[in-house]
Design an enzyme around this catalytic site. Sequence first.
Site, short mmCIF file in Angstrom:
data_model
loop_
_atom_site.label_atom_id
_atom_site.label_comp_id
_atom_site.label_asym_id
_atom_site.label_seq_id
_atom_site.Cartn_x
_atom_site.Cartn_y
_atom_site.Cartn_z
N CYS A 112 0.81 -1.22 0.00
CA CYS A 112 0.00 0.00 0.00
C CYS A 112 0.85 1.27 0.00
O CYS A 112 0.32 2.37 -0.20
CB CYS A 112 -0.95 0.01 1.19
SG CYS A 112 -1.98 -1.46 1.24
N HIS A 248 -3.25 7.03 2.41
CA HIS A 248 -3.72 5.74 1.88
C HIS A 248 -5.11 5.46 2.47
O HIS A 248 -5.32 5.58 3.68
CB HIS A 248 -2.72 4.66 2.26
CG HIS A 248 -3.22 3.28 2.05
ND1 HIS A 248 -3.84 2.89 0.87
CD2 HIS A 248 -3.22 2.18 2.86
CE1 HIS A 248 -4.19 1.62 0.98
NE2 HIS A 248 -3.83 1.17 2.16
N ASN A 278 -10.26 -0.20 -0.03
CA ASN A 278 -8.81 -0.08 0.01
C ASN A 278 -8.25 -0.71 -1.27
O ASN A 278 -8.32 -1.92 -1.45
CB ASN A 278 -8.31 -0.82 1.26
CG ASN A 278 -6.80 -0.87 1.37
OD1 ASN A 278 -6.08 -0.59 0.42
ND2 ASN A 278 -6.32 -1.24 2.54
O1 UT7 Z 1 -3.88 -1.36 3.40
C1 UT7 Z 1 -3.19 -2.08 4.37
C2 UT7 Z 1 -3.44 -1.55 5.66
N1 UT7 Z 1 -4.62 -2.17 6.24
C3 UT7 Z 1 -5.24 -1.53 7.20
O2 UT7 Z 1 -4.89 -0.43 7.53
C4 UT7 Z 1 -6.34 -2.22 7.97
C5 UT7 Z 1 -6.28 -1.83 9.42
N2 UT7 Z 1 -7.25 -2.49 10.24
C6 UT7 Z 1 -8.57 -2.20 10.19
O3 UT7 Z 1 -8.98 -1.40 9.39
C7 UT7 Z 1 -9.48 -2.83 11.22
O4 UT7 Z 1 -8.72 -3.52 12.17
C8 UT7 Z 1 -10.56 -3.78 10.61
C9 UT7 Z 1 -11.57 -2.98 9.83
C10 UT7 Z 1 -9.90 -4.81 9.74
C11 UT7 Z 1 -11.27 -4.51 11.74
O5 UT7 Z 1 -11.88 -3.55 12.60
P1 UT7 Z 1 -11.71 -3.67 14.17
O6 UT7 Z 1 -12.48 -2.58 14.76
O7 UT7 Z 1 -10.24 -3.73 14.47
O8 UT7 Z 1 -12.44 -5.01 14.49
P2 UT7 Z 1 -11.86 -6.28 15.29
O9 UT7 Z 1 -10.96 -7.07 14.43
O10 UT7 Z 1 -11.37 -5.81 16.61
O11 UT7 Z 1 -13.18 -7.07 15.54
C12 UT7 Z 1 -14.22 -6.57 16.42
C13 UT7 Z 1 -15.38 -7.53 16.36
C14 UT7 Z 1 -14.98 -8.97 16.56
O12 UT7 Z 1 -16.03 -9.62 17.26
P3 UT7 Z 1 -15.91 -9.88 18.84
O13 UT7 Z 1 -14.67 -10.70 19.02
O14 UT7 Z 1 -15.80 -8.53 19.46
O15 UT7 Z 1 -17.18 -10.61 19.16
C15 UT7 Z 1 -14.93 -9.51 15.16
O16 UT7 Z 1 -15.14 -10.90 15.11
O17 UT7 Z 1 -16.00 -7.45 15.08
C16 UT7 Z 1 -16.05 -8.75 14.50
N3 UT7 Z 1 -15.89 -8.58 13.05
C17 UT7 Z 1 -16.91 -8.36 12.25
N4 UT7 Z 1 -18.23 -8.25 12.47
C18 UT7 Z 1 -19.03 -8.02 11.42
C19 UT7 Z 1 -14.74 -8.61 12.34
N5 UT7 Z 1 -15.02 -8.40 11.04
C20 UT7 Z 1 -16.36 -8.25 10.95
C21 UT7 Z 1 -17.24 -8.03 9.89
N6 UT7 Z 1 -18.56 -7.90 10.17
N7 UT7 Z 1 -16.81 -7.88 8.62
#
Ligand code: UT7
Length: 323
Positions: A112, A248, A278
């Site tokens: 990226c 980005h 993205n």
């Molecule tokens: O271009 C390369 C660079 N990439 C990035 O910069 C990505 C950076 N990371 C992110 O943007 C975020 O970490 C994500 C969008 C990928 C994830 O968001 P988050 O707020 O960090 O969510 P999380 O992984 O902490 O998950 C929170 C909850 C979890 O459930 P529990 O354990 O709290 O019950 C996940 O299982 O959300 C759940 N979850 C979802 N729920 C509905 C994870 N993905 C999803 C989904 N829909 N798609």
Amino acid sequence: MIGKICGTGSCVPVEVWDNQKLAGMVETSDEWIRERTGVDRRHIAGGEETTAYLASQAAINALENAGMKPEEVELIIAATISPDQIMPSTSCEIQKHIGAVNATCFDLNAACTGFLFALNTAQAYLGQGVYKTALIVGAETLSNLTNWQDRSTCILFGDGAGAAVLRAEDEGIFAQVTHSDGEKGGVLTCTSRNRIAYEKCAAAPETYMQMDGKEVFKFAVSKVPEAIDELLEKTQLDVQQIDYFLLHQANERIVRSVAKRLKQSMEKFPINMEEYGNTSSASIPILLDNLNRSGALKSGEKIILSGFGAGLSYGASLIEWKK
Ligand code: UT7
């Protein structure tokens, strides 16, 4: 000498997948995706829309915007992590498609951060007087590397290409800060895959993008402001003197966090991930092209571009808009 951006272009696939469509594929919802990422839709390549095709269309649009003929291009750098094949390079494919017969071409992989590093590389060549004109392209068909059963990644990514044409000029502003941290590479990975061999065997999850989203998020919100501060220090500029920060487009919450850390209004941080998701190396040049074509950018404005991603890699570059 420095390279002045004299044209921009972009191209995205025709087909659009909205969040509702993904909610029918994995356990997620439109509301969750919008709130946690800022993404509403993404463009997904089909049929003839290969990485090289999208890249070439973006390049043609950038050359038209610059009023430059393909034969005038002396250097093409394509940044991509999703080339259609290992060789020939995407940049040579672009050369063939657009007829840039006098160009030297090579690809660059910095995920990226790829477009930013391509810009810096082109600036080094133009600054030394090696070439007078350069075409830099960020192009991806990430949908080929996306595990459409993995809700933690598939909601984020999209396909597309963006390009910029640079011309060497005697005066102007350019500065850069770049960093890489290979020790942390394991948080965002994708194992190489021979597509034909792959199609003949069972699915191997490591050949799709895998991400520790939380770790990448933490890395982005700490390192991007650090890189921007370092760039401001290096150029002896105050943050108030920067007109736009083009980050980005990974996650709207990352952009908001960086704006807050720098104590700057979100008006200085344009976003378009709601439309494209993205698109990795394509995200900064697509955003730059959207702004250029909407007439938002004024001559003399100072813009900081900042990329971050797999590697891990990150950086920030300062340009002065003079088109
Ligand atoms: O271009 C390369 C660079 N990439 C990035 O910069 C990505 C950076 N990371 C992110 O943007 C975020 O970490 C994500 C969008 C990928 C994830 O968001 P988050 O707020 O960090 O969510 P999380 O992984 O902490 O998950 C929170 C909850 C979890 O459930 P529990 O354990 O709290 O019950 C996940 O299982 O959300 C759940 N979850 C979802 N729920 C509905 C994870 N993905 C999803 C989904 N829909 N798609």
